[in-house]
Design a protein around this motif. Structure first.
Motif, PDB file in Angstrom:
ATOM      1  N   PHE B  81       0.843  -1.198   0.000  1.00  0.00           N
ATOM      2  CA  PHE B  81       0.000   0.000   0.000  1.00  0.00           C
ATOM      3  C   PHE B  81       0.879   1.249   0.000  1.00  0.00           C
ATOM      4  O   PHE B  81       1.018   1.926   1.015  1.00  0.00           O
ATOM      5  N   PRO B  82       1.483   1.529  -1.161  1.00  0.00           N
ATOM      6  CA  PRO B  82       2.410   2.657  -1.235  1.00  0.00           C
ATOM      7  C   PRO B  82       1.663   3.970  -1.041  1.00  0.00           C
ATOM      8  O   PRO B  82       0.508   4.109  -1.445  1.00  0.00           O
ATOM      9  N   LEU B  83       2.336   4.900  -0.426  1.00  0.00           N
ATOM     10  CA  LEU B  83       1.738   6.208  -0.191  1.00  0.00           C
ATOM     11  C   LEU B  83       2.846   7.245  -0.226  1.00  0.00           C
ATOM     12  O   LEU B  83       3.839   7.127   0.494  1.00  0.00           O
ATOM     13  N   GLU B  84       2.682   8.214  -1.096  1.00  0.00           N
ATOM     14  CA  GLU B  84       3.655   9.302  -1.144  1.00  0.00           C
ATOM     15  C   GLU B  84       3.321  10.281  -0.023  1.00  0.00           C
ATOM     16  O   GLU B  84       2.276  10.947  -0.066  1.00  0.00           O
ATOM     17  N   VAL B  85       4.172  10.313   0.965  1.00  0.00           N
ATOM     18  CA  VAL B  85       3.888  11.123   2.140  1.00  0.00           C
ATOM     19  C   VAL B  85       4.637  12.448   2.040  1.00  0.00           C
ATOM     20  O   VAL B  85       5.853  12.493   2.151  1.00  0.00           O
ATOM     21  N   THR B  86       3.889  13.500   1.794  1.00  0.00           N
ATOM     22  CA  THR B  86       4.486  14.827   1.699  1.00  0.00           C
ATOM     23  C   THR B  86       4.076  15.650   2.917  1.00  0.00           C
ATOM     24  O   THR B  86       3.130  15.293   3.641  1.00  0.00           O
ATOM     25  N   ALA B  87       4.786  16.752   3.097  1.00  0.00           N
ATOM     26  CA  ALA B  87       4.449  17.645   4.206  1.00  0.00           C
ATOM     27  C   ALA B  87       3.023  18.176   4.042  1.00  0.00           C
ATOM     28  O   ALA B  87       2.254  18.255   5.012  1.00  0.00           O
ATOM     29  N   ASP B  88       2.674  18.513   2.815  1.00  0.00           N
ATOM     30  CA  ASP B  88       1.325  19.043   2.582  1.00  0.00           C
ATOM     31  C   ASP B  88       0.249  18.019   2.934  1.00  0.00           C
ATOM     32  O   ASP B  88      -0.786  18.363   3.530  1.00  0.00           O
ATOM     33  N   LEU B  89       0.478  16.773   2.523  1.00  0.00           N
ATOM     34  CA  LEU B  89      -0.490  15.719   2.835  1.00  0.00           C
ATOM     35  C   LEU B  89      -0.656  15.604   4.355  1.00  0.00           C
ATOM     36  O   LEU B  89      -1.773  15.604   4.874  1.00  0.00           O
ATOM     37  N   LEU B  90       0.467  15.507   5.038  1.00  0.00           N
ATOM     38  CA  LEU B  90       0.412  15.307   6.490  1.00  0.00           C
ATOM     39  C   LEU B  90      -0.252  16.487   7.188  1.00  0.00           C
ATOM     40  O   LEU B  90      -1.062  16.307   8.103  1.00  0.00           O
ATOM     41  N   LYS B  91       0.116  17.688   6.748  1.00  0.00           N
ATOM     42  CA  LYS B  91      -0.456  18.867   7.393  1.00  0.00           C
ATOM     43  C   LYS B  91      -1.957  18.974   7.107  1.00  0.00           C
ATOM     44  O   LYS B  91      -2.742  19.363   7.985  1.00  0.00           O
ATOM     45  N   GLY B  92      -2.338  18.612   5.907  1.00  0.00           N
ATOM     46  CA  GLY B  92      -3.764  18.625   5.574  1.00  0.00           C
ATOM     47  C   GLY B  92      -4.540  17.621   6.407  1.00  0.00           C
ATOM     48  O   GLY B  92      -5.619  17.926   6.935  1.00  0.00           O
ATOM     49  N   LEU B  93      -3.993  16.435   6.553  1.00  0.00           N
ATOM     50  CA  LEU B  93      -4.670  15.408   7.352  1.00  0.00           C
ATOM     51  C   LEU B  93      -4.719  15.822   8.820  1.00  0.00           C
ATOM     52  O   LEU B  93      -5.733  15.623   9.504  1.00  0.00           O
ATOM     53  N   TYR B  94      -3.619  16.394   9.278  1.00  0.00           N
ATOM     54  CA  TYR B  94      -3.583  16.843  10.678  1.00  0.00           C
ATOM     55  C   TYR B  94      -4.696  17.871  10.926  1.00  0.00           C
ATOM     56  O   TYR B  94      -5.437  17.802  11.903  1.00  0.00           O
ATOM     57  N   ARG B  95      -4.784  18.819   9.997  1.00  0.00           N
ATOM     58  CA  ARG B  95      -5.828  19.838  10.122  1.00  0.00           C
ATOM     59  C   ARG B  95      -7.217  19.205  10.145  1.00  0.00           C
ATOM     60  O   ARG B  95      -8.062  19.548  10.986  1.00  0.00           O
ATOM     61  N   ASP B  96      -7.456  18.281   9.215  1.00  0.00           N
ATOM     62  CA  ASP B  96      -8.743  17.575   9.197  1.00  0.00           C
ATOM     63  C   ASP B  96      -9.037  16.942  10.557  1.00  0.00           C
ATOM     64  O   ASP B  96     -10.138  17.084  11.102  1.00  0.00           O
ATOM     65  N   LEU B  97      -8.065  16.212  11.061  1.00  0.00           N
ATOM     66  CA  LEU B  97      -8.271  15.473  12.305  1.00  0.00           C
ATOM     67  C   LEU B  97      -8.587  16.419  13.456  1.00  0.00           C
ATOM     68  O   LEU B  97      -9.515  16.181  14.242  1.00  0.00           O
ATOM     69  N   VAL B  98      -7.840  17.491  13.551  1.00  0.00           N
ATOM     70  CA  VAL B  98      -8.018  18.415  14.671  1.00  0.00           C
ATOM     71  C   VAL B  98      -9.367  19.139  14.561  1.00  0.00           C
ATOM     72  O   VAL B  98     -10.098  19.257  15.546  1.00  0.00           O
ATOM     73  N   LEU B  99      -9.701  19.564  13.366  1.00  0.00           N
ATOM     74  CA  LEU B  99     -10.956  20.296  13.209  1.00  0.00           C
ATOM     75  C   LEU B  99     -12.170  19.407  13.468  1.00  0.00           C
ATOM     76  O   LEU B  99     -13.141  19.819  14.110  1.00  0.00           O
ATOM     77  N   VAL B 349       0.413  11.901  14.383  1.00  0.00           N
ATOM     78  CA  VAL B 349       0.665  12.765  13.225  1.00  0.00           C
ATOM     79  C   VAL B 349       1.429  14.010  13.683  1.00  0.00           C
ATOM     80  O   VAL B 349       2.400  14.444  13.045  1.00  0.00           O
ATOM     81  N   ARG B 350       1.007  14.534  14.806  1.00  0.00           N
ATOM     82  CA  ARG B 350       1.702  15.696  15.351  1.00  0.00           C
ATOM     83  C   ARG B 350       3.174  15.349  15.641  1.00  0.00           C
ATOM     84  O   ARG B 350       4.088  16.122  15.301  1.00  0.00           O
ATOM     85  N   ALA B 351       3.364  14.189  16.243  1.00  0.00           N
ATOM     86  CA  ALA B 351       4.742  13.788  16.590  1.00  0.00           C
ATOM     87  C   ALA B 351       5.607  13.660  15.333  1.00  0.00           C
ATOM     88  O   ALA B 351       6.754  14.100  15.307  1.00  0.00           O
ATOM     89  N   TYR B 352       5.035  13.071  14.313  1.00  0.00           N
ATOM     90  CA  TYR B 352       5.784  12.885  13.065  1.00  0.00           C
ATOM     91  C   TYR B 352       6.121  14.238  12.435  1.00  0.00           C
ATOM     92  O   TYR B 352       7.262  14.486  12.027  1.00  0.00           O
ATOM     93  N   LEU B 353       5.116  15.105  12.364  1.00  0.00           N
ATOM     94  CA  LEU B 353       5.337  16.442  11.787  1.00  0.00           C
ATOM     95  C   LEU B 353       6.424  17.193  12.554  1.00  0.00           C
ATOM     96  O   LEU B 353       7.312  17.819  11.962  1.00  0.00           O
ATOM     97  N   ALA B 354       6.363  17.117  13.862  1.00  0.00           N
ATOM     98  CA  ALA B 354       7.311  17.873  14.682  1.00  0.00           C
ATOM     99  C   ALA B 354       8.712  17.271  14.583  1.00  0.00           C
ATOM    100  O   ALA B 354       9.697  17.979  14.384  1.00  0.00           O
TER     101      ALA B 354
END
Lengths: 344, 425
Positions: B81-99, B349-354
């Motif tokens: 299950f390949p996934l291109e993990v970019t900063a934008d993807l992670l930040k977008g998902l983080y925002r979704d989760l928090v909101l 997700v926060r830990a990974y981003l940080a």
């Protein structure tokens, strides 16, 4: 059974009755009734979703699993067809299952089992099987709930030959009617008015009634007969009070057994008053109110001074809860119908 | 934390409770020795007579658990299950989760303050919903149960549009056709068959297997662990399989069907049931938004290309009550909830981003401020919602004019007008 029974037999020996009368909620009284039935007969089982440790979402089975064990009070998988279908098999095996359906609107996955098996097995097998199972359904609106949690589906069940349908309206009846339902060798659909669960009334647990819970006069009157059951009884009684304040004498009847209907007290009352108002929360078309109105027309036509009035829900799905006050029969709607009957 | 069980080793239902981690298993929470301390602890509590301890056992995961982002925020690519993990993807998902979590908490608060008659919390299931929701393409269609506020968010349904159901002003508050997000379905399991049929239609319309990812369609059906007991879920899978329907059956196994633990519903891990219907089944870490995204995206693409149906079990946990009407302290242990707190879907997700330096304090503060603004808007909207007029009762019962409904509405209008004239006298 035409005598007036406003509430339990308080007219019995003063001291003896005082000891046995308890002021209980309808919910607690049902719980006590289930407990009594389970103590009386080890074959009585309780089954349904969340009826065990949680005691049911309305706590009607509260404490029963703790006292009777997981084999007699069973949390089942989340499937109404499964609950009722399995109860059929248990009943064949000599048990007396009491199934809880969590809310009125959730019974329909189990409707197939009720109409195809529960109702027909005795008839099909020429009496080889009896089907002593009870299906408890909290029903009716007025609690501010989301969709499927406020319906009155009793007419569907009354249309099915082979099952009995009853509805309790107060704590005393609840205590005894649930025991009678469980003791019945025929299947019983047992409707519980969920918005009345927390209303208290006097319960006489000592004096076991020797009659079945058929139509009863809750309040005598002369000018109009108000006929209700279950959740609508407090509405009917309040309307009778309000009518009395305006000088109108209303008789109030509680059907209690919805199928088979006990019509003699209804006809006797209508022959006396000449007018009838039938009250149900269900949609009007094909409702139990329609059946009662038809039977009064057939059998007491010449006594009628006005057409039988029906106070019902509308022929729409149950609305969002902010509109349920508009949808449900209430005191004003009943009085409006009384006025129409009197001014006809 | 040290004494808490790692994730991702011994399966709850079938494998020994103590043993080495299979070589192909996803990394565990601790990345360490692979001993299922949780199951052992549960055994030590002598769980045989205790439902709650059986629920605790369900916190152990299967070796087949697909995980890309560990609870500590360590990312490991998955070969299938390949996934291109970019900063934008992670930040977008983080925002979704928090909101989504923020307005979900506001929903609970609004109910407690009497502004809503009920709220159905999604707390703990944010990743399972955002991951799968973000895997959907615009042309796909989603059939939710009634807890899928996060999926609604991904489909562009404004959170305020969810409020009508819970404030009692309506049965559904968004346009399901425009959002390609079906109305919430409250009767458990009904939507599985509806989703299967919708997907059959997608296939009949030639919207499957053309090879164009921008026009080929898929359907996703959401349901819970409790729902798997219902006949409708079974029949939905049977129909989907019989017609090769492009539908993903997405089960959020949150371990509890109100008071009943998963063990009341199944002897085998739920994803293994897929084999019986002739479809592939996967268990994904439902608290790992990347795994949910990668696996659901793969599954939807399989359906799009004509290889559906597929089943996914998102292994997660209902951190809050079933609804605001429920009291989970009556039937489950706080220990279990505490354990799952350590597997939080947002913190990893926060830990990974940080840790990777992909986001700074400014970003996290910005998202928090945005979340608070959303909660404010949600609350302001909720308390100001008008009560619908009584015409709503009679509207849309049929598409054609219906004389009986019209007459009842007219009679009711006249009845109400009588009060007005009385009041005017």
């Amino acid at each position: 059974m035409t005598e007036t029974q406003a509430q339990p037999a308080q007219q019995q020996t003063a001291e003896g009755a005082a000891e046995t009368l308890q002021n209980l909620t309808l919910a607690k009284s049902l719980n006590n009734g289930l407990r009594a039935a389970m103590e009386a007969d080890p074959k009585v089982l309780v089954m349904g979703e969340d009826v065990g440790k949680l005691g049911g979402v309305f706590r009607i089975t509260d404490g029963l699993q703790k006292d009777f064990g997981e084999h007699r009070v069973m949390d089942t998988p989340l499937a109404e067809s499964g609950i009722i279908g399995a109860a059929v098999g248990l009943a064949m095996r000599g048990y007396r299952p009491v199934c809880e359906i969590q809310f009125d609107g959730f019974v329909f996955p189990g409707f197939d089992q009720i109409i195809s098996q529960v109702a027909k097995i005795t008839y099909r097998s020429q009496g080889a099987w009896s089907m002593p199972l009870t299906v408890r359904i909290p029903y009716g609106g007025g609690i501010g709930a989301v969709e499927h949690h406020a319906e009155s589906p009793e007419a569907f069940f009354c249309h099915i030959a082979g099952i009995k349908v009853v509805a309790c309206s107060n704590a005393h009846d609840a205590y005894w009617m649930i025991q009678q339902a469980i003791a019945s060798n025929d299947p019983v659909i047992f409707f519980e008015p969920k918005r009345r669960y927390w209303e208290k009334s006097k319960v006489d647990t000592a004096n076991k009634p020797d009659t079945t819970f058929s139509t009863v006069v809750r309040r005598p009157g002369d000018q109009v007969t108000l006929i209700g059951y279950g959740a609508t009884m407090p509405v009917a009684l309040a309307a009778a009070d309000a009518a009395a304040a305006e000088g109108i004498s209303a008789e109030v009847l509680d059907l209690r057994t919805l199928s088979p209907l006990d019509l003699d007290p209804v006809l006797e009352s209508v022959r006396h008053t000449g007018r009838a108002v039938v009250i149900t929360e269900a949609p009007r078309e094909g409702s139990l109110a329609s059946e009662v109105a038809a039977r009064i027309s057939e059998e007491a036509f010449h006594s009628l001074a006005a057409p039988v009035q029906r106070v019902t829900g509308f022929d729409t799905p149950y609305p969002p809860s902010k509109l349920e006050e508009e949808y449900l029969p209430d005191l004003d709607k009943v009085l409006f119908a009384v006025d129409r009957a009197l001014s006809y | 934390m040290a004494a808490d069980p790692p994730v991702g080793q011994a399966p709850a239902e079938t494998a020994p409770t103590v043993g080495p981690r299979p070589p192909d298993a996803a990394p565990g929470a601790d990345g360490a020795d692979g001993v299922d301390v949780g199951a052992q602890a549960a055994a030590d509590r002598n769980p045989a007579d205790e439902h709650m301890a059986r629920g605790l056992r369900a916190t152990s995961n299967s070796p087949d658990l697909i995980q890309l982002l560990s609870p500590e925020g360590v990312f490991t690519p998955h070969p299938d299950f390949p996934l291109e993990v970019t900063a934008d993807l992670l930040k977008g998902l983080y925002r979704d989760l928090v909101l989504v979590r923020r307005f979900d908490r506001e929903g609970n608060a609004l109910q407690r303050q009497g502004q809503l008659s009920i709220w159905v919390p999604l707390l703990g299931q944010e990743a399972a919903q955002i991951g799968s929701g973000r895997a959907l393409r615009p042309q796909d269609f989603a059939f939710p149960s009634y807890r899928e506020h996060g999926v609604a968010w991904c489909r562009g349904v404004d959170p305020t549009e969810l409020l009508g159901i819970f404030r009692g002003t309506d049965h559904s508050g968004w346009d399901p056709v425009a959002a390609r997000f079906h109305d919430y379905t409250i009767v458990i399991g009904n939507q599985a068959l509806n989703g299967a049929g919708y997907a059959m239609g997608q296939a009949f319309d030639g919207k499957v297997g053309s090879g164009d990812p921008d026009t080929d369609e898929a359907t996703i059906v959401y349901f819970g662990d409790g729902g798997t007991a219902q006949g409708d879920i079974h029949e939905g899978m049977v129909f989907a399989a019989a017609f090769d329907a492009p539908v993903v059956f997405y089960c959020q196994n949150n371990q509890w069907a109100i008071s009943e633990p998963i063990e009341k519903m199944t002897r085998v891990p739920l994803y293994k049931r897929a084999a019986g219907y002739g479809m592939p089944g996967f268990r994904v870490d439902g608290n790992d938004v990347l795994a949910c995204l990668a696996v659901t995206r793969w599954a939807l693409d399989e359906c799009r290309s004509g290889n559906g149906p597929v089943m996914i079990e998102a292994f997660t946990y209902r951190m809050d009550a079933h609804t605001t009407s429920d009291d989970p302290t009556r039937y489950r242990l706080a220990d279990e909830t505490e354990h799952w707190k350590l597997l939080d879907p947002i913190e990893r997700v926060r830990a990974y981003l940080a840790r990777e330096g992909l986001a700074d304090k400014e970003f996290f503060d910005f998202v928090q401020a945005e979340a608070d603004q959303l909660a404010d808007r949600f609350r302001t909207f909720a308390v100001a919602m008008p009560v619908p007029t009584h015409e709503r009762i009679f509207a849309n019962v049929y598409t054609d004019p219906n004389p009986q409904v019209q007459r009842q509405q007219q009679e009711f209008d006249e009845y109400l007008a009588g009060f007005d004239s009385e009041a005017g006298q």
